[in-house]
Design an enzyme around this catalytic site. Structure first.
Site, PDB file in Angstrom:
ATOM      1  N   ARG A  83      12.846 -41.417   9.126  1.00 41.79           N
ATOM      2  CA  ARG A  83      11.905 -40.296   9.122  1.00 41.79           C
ATOM      3  C   ARG A  83      10.509 -40.787   9.511  1.00 41.79           C
ATOM      4  O   ARG A  83       9.789 -40.151  10.257  1.00 41.79           O
ATOM      5  CB  ARG A  83      11.830 -39.641   7.732  1.00 41.79           C
ATOM      6  CG  ARG A  83      13.101 -39.023   7.191  1.00 41.79           C
ATOM      7  CD  ARG A  83      13.559 -37.852   8.011  1.00 41.79           C
ATOM      8  NE  ARG A  83      12.506 -36.874   8.226  1.00 41.79           N
ATOM      9  CZ  ARG A  83      12.015 -36.028   7.290  1.00 41.79           C
ATOM     10  NH1 ARG A  83      12.537 -36.009   6.086  1.00 41.79           N
ATOM     11  NH2 ARG A  83      11.044 -35.174   7.579  1.00 41.79           N
ATOM     12  N   HIS A 104      14.135 -27.704  10.370  1.00 37.67           N
ATOM     13  CA  HIS A 104      13.598 -28.980   9.863  1.00 37.67           C
ATOM     14  C   HIS A 104      13.696 -30.001  11.013  1.00 37.67           C
ATOM     15  O   HIS A 104      14.487 -30.940  10.966  1.00 37.67           O
ATOM     16  CB  HIS A 104      14.425 -29.428   8.650  1.00 37.67           C
ATOM     17  CG  HIS A 104      13.780 -30.499   7.817  1.00 37.67           C
ATOM     18  ND1 HIS A 104      12.515 -30.999   8.061  1.00 37.67           N
ATOM     19  CD2 HIS A 104      14.244 -31.180   6.730  1.00 37.67           C
ATOM     20  CE1 HIS A 104      12.238 -31.926   7.169  1.00 37.67           C
ATOM     21  NE2 HIS A 104      13.255 -32.056   6.359  1.00 37.67           N
ATOM     22  N   ARG A 159       4.649 -27.686   5.765  1.00 37.82           N
ATOM     23  CA  ARG A 159       5.945 -27.479   5.110  1.00 37.82           C
ATOM     24  C   ARG A 159       5.825 -26.230   4.250  1.00 37.82           C
ATOM     25  O   ARG A 159       4.942 -26.142   3.398  1.00 37.82           O
ATOM     26  CB  ARG A 159       6.352 -28.664   4.247  1.00 37.82           C
ATOM     27  CG  ARG A 159       7.495 -28.279   3.310  1.00 37.82           C
ATOM     28  CD  ARG A 159       8.106 -29.401   2.559  1.00 37.82           C
ATOM     29  NE  ARG A 159       8.922 -30.216   3.423  1.00 37.82           N
ATOM     30  CZ  ARG A 159       9.916 -30.993   2.978  1.00 37.82           C
ATOM     31  NH1 ARG A 159      10.206 -31.040   1.697  1.00 37.82           N
ATOM     32  NH2 ARG A 159      10.613 -31.730   3.819  1.00 37.82           N
ATOM     33  N   GLN A 191      13.412 -33.936  10.691  1.00 39.55           N
ATOM     34  CA  GLN A 191      14.612 -34.495  10.060  1.00 39.55           C
ATOM     35  C   GLN A 191      15.705 -34.742  11.118  1.00 39.55           C
ATOM     36  O   GLN A 191      16.334 -35.793  11.147  1.00 39.55           O
ATOM     37  CB  GLN A 191      15.129 -33.520   8.997  1.00 39.55           C
ATOM     38  CG  GLN A 191      16.417 -33.968   8.325  1.00 39.55           C
ATOM     39  CD  GLN A 191      16.210 -35.169   7.420  1.00 39.55           C
ATOM     40  OE1 GLN A 191      15.353 -35.158   6.569  1.00 39.55           O
ATOM     41  NE2 GLN A 191      17.001 -36.208   7.611  1.00 39.55           N
ATOM     42  N   CYS A 208      20.243 -35.564   4.399  1.00 43.17           N
ATOM     43  CA  CYS A 208      18.786 -35.567   4.584  1.00 43.17           C
ATOM     44  C   CYS A 208      18.067 -36.028   3.318  1.00 43.17           C
ATOM     45  O   CYS A 208      16.942 -36.519   3.397  1.00 43.17           O
ATOM     46  CB  CYS A 208      18.308 -34.188   4.991  1.00 43.17           C
ATOM     47  SG  CYS A 208      18.823 -32.890   3.838  1.00 43.17           S
ATOM     48  N   ASP A 253      24.163 -31.357   2.855  1.00 43.31           N
ATOM     49  CA  ASP A 253      22.832 -31.050   2.309  1.00 43.31           C
ATOM     50  C   ASP A 253      23.057 -30.280   1.011  1.00 43.31           C
ATOM     51  O   ASP A 253      24.188 -29.835   0.731  1.00 43.31           O
ATOM     52  CB  ASP A 253      22.058 -30.208   3.344  1.00 43.31           C
ATOM     53  CG  ASP A 253      20.604 -29.942   2.948  1.00 43.31           C
ATOM     54  OD1 ASP A 253      20.118 -30.543   1.965  1.00 43.31           O
ATOM     55  OD2 ASP A 253      19.955 -29.105   3.626  1.00 43.31           O
TER      56      ASP A 253
HETATM   57  N1   CP Z   1      14.630 -34.899   3.800  1.00 40.84           N
HETATM   58  C1   CP Z   1      13.455 -34.424   3.391  1.00 40.84           C
HETATM   59  O1   CP Z   1      12.786 -33.629   4.057  1.00 40.84           O
HETATM   60  O2   CP Z   1      13.031 -34.915   2.187  1.00 40.84           O
HETATM   61  P1   CP Z   1      11.783 -34.379   1.376  1.00 40.84           P
HETATM   62  O3   CP Z   1      12.087 -32.972   0.961  1.00 40.84           O
HETATM   63  O4   CP Z   1      11.665 -35.320   0.227  1.00 40.84           O
HETATM   64  O5   CP Z   1      10.579 -34.424   2.285  1.00 40.84           O
HETATM   65  N1  NVA Z   2      17.880 -27.600   2.998  1.00 44.18           N
HETATM   66  C1  NVA Z   2      17.028 -28.355   2.120  1.00 44.18           C
HETATM   67  C2  NVA Z   2      16.472 -29.548   2.839  1.00 44.18           C
HETATM   68  C3  NVA Z   2      15.597 -30.442   2.003  1.00 44.18           C
HETATM   69  C4  NVA Z   2      15.057 -31.593   2.804  1.00 44.18           C
HETATM   70  C5  NVA Z   2      15.922 -27.477   1.594  1.00 44.18           C
HETATM   71  O1  NVA Z   2      15.350 -26.698   2.378  1.00 44.18           O
HETATM   72  O2  NVA Z   2      15.628 -27.525   0.407  1.00 44.18           O
END
Ligand code: CP
Ligand code: NVA
Length: 325
Positions: free
Chosen positions: A304, A140, A113, A143, A276, A235
């Site tokens: 998830r 992502h 990540r 997700q 999400c 989101d």
């Molecule tokens: N939806 C999601 O990816 O959550 P986190 O950022 O908590 O992993």
């Molecule tokens: N678009 C958001 C998603 C978090 C799961 C981000 O990248 O922060």
């Protein structure tokens, strides 16, 4: 059960974006996600990852993704190792290529990540083990699998459903949904201000798959386009790393908040609300909607874990029926 006979071609593969997977492959992973969820609900324990290790690299914060990977891997008997970039050399004192080659000698798989899609691609290219994109600025994908799984649980099908995404149309979540919906025949509408429309590249890349599946992909700045949707998704207005533009985003995106008025405009009593998470209640969604009866966000968060487990089992070739699912 899958509708089509299928030989699993997953062994050793990475998941960087759903653009790399065929519709039949995504459907197979979705099917496996529902199967591992059912196993869990029956109280079954499996140890298919016994003796395996996974490196979980996090440049950005996470609750769901980290916990999904750690618990799914651990409860199958495997050993997950959390590595923040405060701890390891990743592109700082050591190139991403070299880190990839070292981790590939020690781990059976890697989750990344972070910011750069290029980094996750490099890890996959040099490590020699499956690499999973747990979120980059561009995509992502894990997700998106949980999202379509939640839609399928609610409606019993995906093809022909209409999912409307209200908010930042350029972000990782919107882009991943656009790809997976195009592949799976889900009509997908991005409702956002023009400044935040998805870029031309992702729109072109999803055109072919949408044509093949019959999905209608729409990009508009008109919130009325949510009419009739089966699912409405939003989101955060500023993604991780975009904190500096938060005030400007709030101004741009306030008219696109998911609230009671928008839910009424949808006019479909069966419409569900998806996010999400994490959510900022009072910004992209009101308290009433996210806490209301149409919200499926907690199922979505739980999914998830099941879908990530399915992705890991399939790509490590460890599901007992993986030769035929
Ligand atoms: N939806 C999601 O990816 O959550 P986190 O950022 O908590 O992993
Ligand atoms: N678009 C958001 C998603 C978090 C799961 C981000 O990248 O922060």
């Amino acid at each position: 059960m899958l509708q089509e006979p299928f030989i699993a071609p997953f062994k050793g593969r990475s998941l960087l974006t759903w653009l790399d997977y065929s519709p039949a492959e995504i459907r197979a992973l979705l099917d496996l996600s529902l199967r591992v969820k059912a196993e869990k609900q029956r109280g079954e324990s499996h140890f298919r990852l016994a003796g395996k290790t996974i490196a979980l690299i996090f440049e950005k914060r996470s609750t769901r993704t980290r916990c999904a990977f750690e618990t799914a891997f651990g409860e199958e008997g495997g050993h997950p190792v959390f590595l923040s970039t405060q701890d390891i050399q990743l592109g700082v004192k050591e190139s991403v290529e070299d880190t990839a080659r070292v981790l590939g000698r020690m781990f059976n798989a890697i989750q990344f990540r972070g910011f750069s899609q290029k980094h996750v691609e490099t890890l996959a290219q040099y490590s020699g083990v499956p690499v999973y994109n747990g979120l980059t600025d561009a995509f992502h994908p894990t997700q998106a699998l949980a999202d379509v799984m939640t839609l399928k649980e609610n409606f019993g099908r995906l093809e022909g459903l209409h999912l409307a995404y209200c908010g930042d149309g350029r972000n990782n979540v919107a882009r991943s949904l656009m790809v997976i919906c195009a592949k799976l025949g889900v009509n997908f509408t991005v409702v956002s201000p023009r400044e935040l429309f998805p870029d031309q590249e992702i729109r072109s890349l999803t055109q072919g798959p949408a044509k093949e599946s019959g999905a209608k992909i729409t990009v508009t700045d008109d919130p009325a386009a949510v009419k009739g949707a089966h699912g409405v998704y939003t989101d955060v207005w500023a993604s991780m790393g975009e904190e500096a533009v938060k005030a400007a985003r709030t101004k741009l995106l306030s008219p696109y908040q998911v609230n009671d008025a928008l839910m009424t405009c949808i006019g479909n009593p069966d419409c569900i609300f998806l996010h999400c998470l994490p959510a900022i209640k009072g910004e992209e969604v009101t308290f009433d909607v996210i806490e209301g009866k149409r919200s499926r966000v907690w199922d979505q968060a739980e999914n998830r874990k099941h879908s990530i487990k399915a992705i890991m089992l399939a790509t490590m070739d460890l599901f007992e029926n993986s030769a035929s699912f």
